[in-house]
Design a protein around this motif. Structure first.
Motif, PDB file in Angstrom:
ATOM      1  N   CYS A   1       0.855  -1.186   0.000  1.00 13.01           N
ATOM      2  CA  CYS A   1       0.000   0.000   0.000  1.00 13.01           C
ATOM      3  C   CYS A   1       0.888   1.233   0.000  1.00 13.01           C
ATOM      4  O   CYS A   1       1.609   1.487   0.972  1.00 13.01           O
ATOM      5  N   ASN A   2       0.851   1.982  -1.095  1.00 13.32           N
ATOM      6  CA  ASN A   2       1.604   3.232  -1.197  1.00 13.32           C
ATOM      7  C   ASN A   2       0.647   4.412  -1.127  1.00 13.32           C
ATOM      8  O   ASN A   2      -0.437   4.362  -1.712  1.00 13.32           O
ATOM      9  N   TYR A   3       1.058   5.454  -0.440  1.00 16.93           N
ATOM     10  CA  TYR A   3       0.210   6.644  -0.363  1.00 16.93           C
ATOM     11  C   TYR A   3       1.054   7.870  -0.666  1.00 16.93           C
ATOM     12  O   TYR A   3       2.256   7.894  -0.405  1.00 16.93           O
ATOM     13  N   SER A   4       0.420   8.894  -1.227  1.00 16.90           N
ATOM     14  CA  SER A   4       1.171   9.983  -1.843  1.00 16.90           C
ATOM     15  C   SER A   4       1.438  11.171  -0.922  1.00 16.90           C
ATOM     16  O   SER A   4       2.298  11.998  -1.222  1.00 16.90           O
ATOM     17  N   THR A   5       0.701  11.296   0.175  1.00 13.11           N
ATOM     18  CA  THR A   5       0.831  12.465   1.045  1.00 13.11           C
ATOM     19  C   THR A   5       1.208  12.029   2.446  1.00 13.11           C
ATOM     20  O   THR A   5       0.682  11.041   2.957  1.00 13.11           O
ATOM     21  N   THR A   6       2.096  12.763   3.055  1.00  8.41           N
ATOM     22  CA  THR A   6       2.558  12.435   4.397  1.00  8.41           C
ATOM     23  C   THR A   6       1.393  12.260   5.360  1.00  8.41           C
ATOM     24  O   THR A   6       0.466  13.064   5.388  1.00  8.41           O
ATOM     25  N   SER A   7       1.457  11.190   6.134  1.00  3.28           N
ATOM     26  CA  SER A   7       0.444  10.932   7.140  1.00  3.28           C
ATOM     27  C   SER A   7       1.074  10.179   8.289  1.00  3.28           C
ATOM     28  O   SER A   7       2.051   9.463   8.107  1.00  3.28           O
ATOM     29  N   ASP A   8       0.509  10.346   9.489  1.00  8.86           N
ATOM     30  CA  ASP A   8       1.114   9.708  10.651  1.00  8.86           C
ATOM     31  C   ASP A   8       0.468   8.376  10.992  1.00  8.86           C
ATOM     32  O   ASP A   8       0.816   7.775  12.014  1.00  8.86           O
TER      33      ASP A   8
ATOM     34  N   ARG B   1       6.367   6.168   2.716  1.00  5.55           N
ATOM     35  CA  ARG B   1       4.920   6.225   2.470  1.00  5.55           C
ATOM     36  C   ARG B   1       4.426   4.867   1.987  1.00  5.55           C
ATOM     37  O   ARG B   1       3.726   4.757   0.962  1.00  5.55           O
ATOM     38  N   LEU B   2       4.795   3.843   2.732  1.00  2.06           N
ATOM     39  CA  LEU B   2       4.499   2.475   2.345  1.00  2.06           C
ATOM     40  C   LEU B   2       4.051   1.669   3.559  1.00  2.06           C
ATOM     41  O   LEU B   2       4.650   1.735   4.628  1.00  2.06           O
TER      42      LEU B   2
END
Lengths: 113, 113
Positions: free
Chosen positions: B23-30, B70-71
């Protein structure tokens, strides 16, 4: 389903008809959400609420409106249903200031003919 | 705009084998969420990963989070038929989740004897 009831569970309607889906929670959570699920798209956010009378749009809000007059109820209205709104609709709730786990209702399967 | 990409989208595997969903995501998240959905059912929360390097395990499922890359990964060990389902990852983006989650398209997992 974490104290979340969606109604109706199934509905068939005709193009151009207004439709209202109801989400009722018994958890007293402040945050409530409406998502739609379509094959190949995962879940997409329609609208959300962060308190009574406080709502905002999500990614796919066109053709939908919402209302929240009580903490426990979040209504989703399709003002004039179209075939593209045939979908499964899920309500979710979240505590912890909206940063907690989102818990989902059982879903409403809507067919617009 | 936050994008969440899962791969593979479809996976057929044999019982006893190991595999990983990405699962890759494009925006920084905690944080990052994993959900399971059985056919015709609602979404069930599996894991919430709250920090970089977080690892959580439940039975044959183990999830991890690398916020710098981001993975997130969901690893299945010695798969059994009961794990057949669709698995979704979801990111809250910079809003922390109060304004909804962005879901991947889901990984449809079939485990065959």
């Amino acid at each position: 389903d974490a104290g979340i009831t969606q109604s109706p569970r199934h509905k068939v309607t005709e193009t151009g008809t207004p439709v209202t889906l109801r989400c009722h929670q018994t958890e007293n959570h402040r945050y409530m959400y409406w998502y739609r699920q379509d094959p190949g798209h995962g879940l997409r956010l329609i609208h959300y609420s962060y308190g009574v009378k406080d709502t905002d749009k999500g990614e796919v809000s066109d053709g939908y409106s919402v209302s929240r007059s009580k903490t426990e109820d979040f209504l989703l209205t399709l003002e004039s249903a179209t075939s593209s709104q045939t979908s499964v609709y899920f309500c979710a709730i979240s505590g912890t200031g909206g940063r907690g786990i989102q818990y989902f209702g059982a879903g409403t399967r809507l067919s617009v003919l | 705009e936050l994008k969440v990409e899962q791969n593979p989208l479809f996976l057929s595997m044999q019982e006893g084998k190991n595999y990983t969903i990405y699962c890759n995501y494009s925006t920084t998240s905690d944080r990052l969420y994993w959900y399971r959905q059985d056919p015709g059912k609602s979404l069930e929360s599996l894991f919430v990963l709250l920090s970089n390097g977080a690892v959580k395990q439940e039975g044959r499922l183990m999830a991890s989070l690398d916020t710098k890359a981001r993975l997130s990964t969901l690893h299945i060990t010695a798969a059994v038929h009961d794990l057949s389902a669709t698995y979704f990852c979801a990111s809250p983006g910079v809003g922390g989740g109060a304004d909804g989650l962005t879901f991947g398209k889901g990984t449809h997992l079939i485990i065959q004897p």
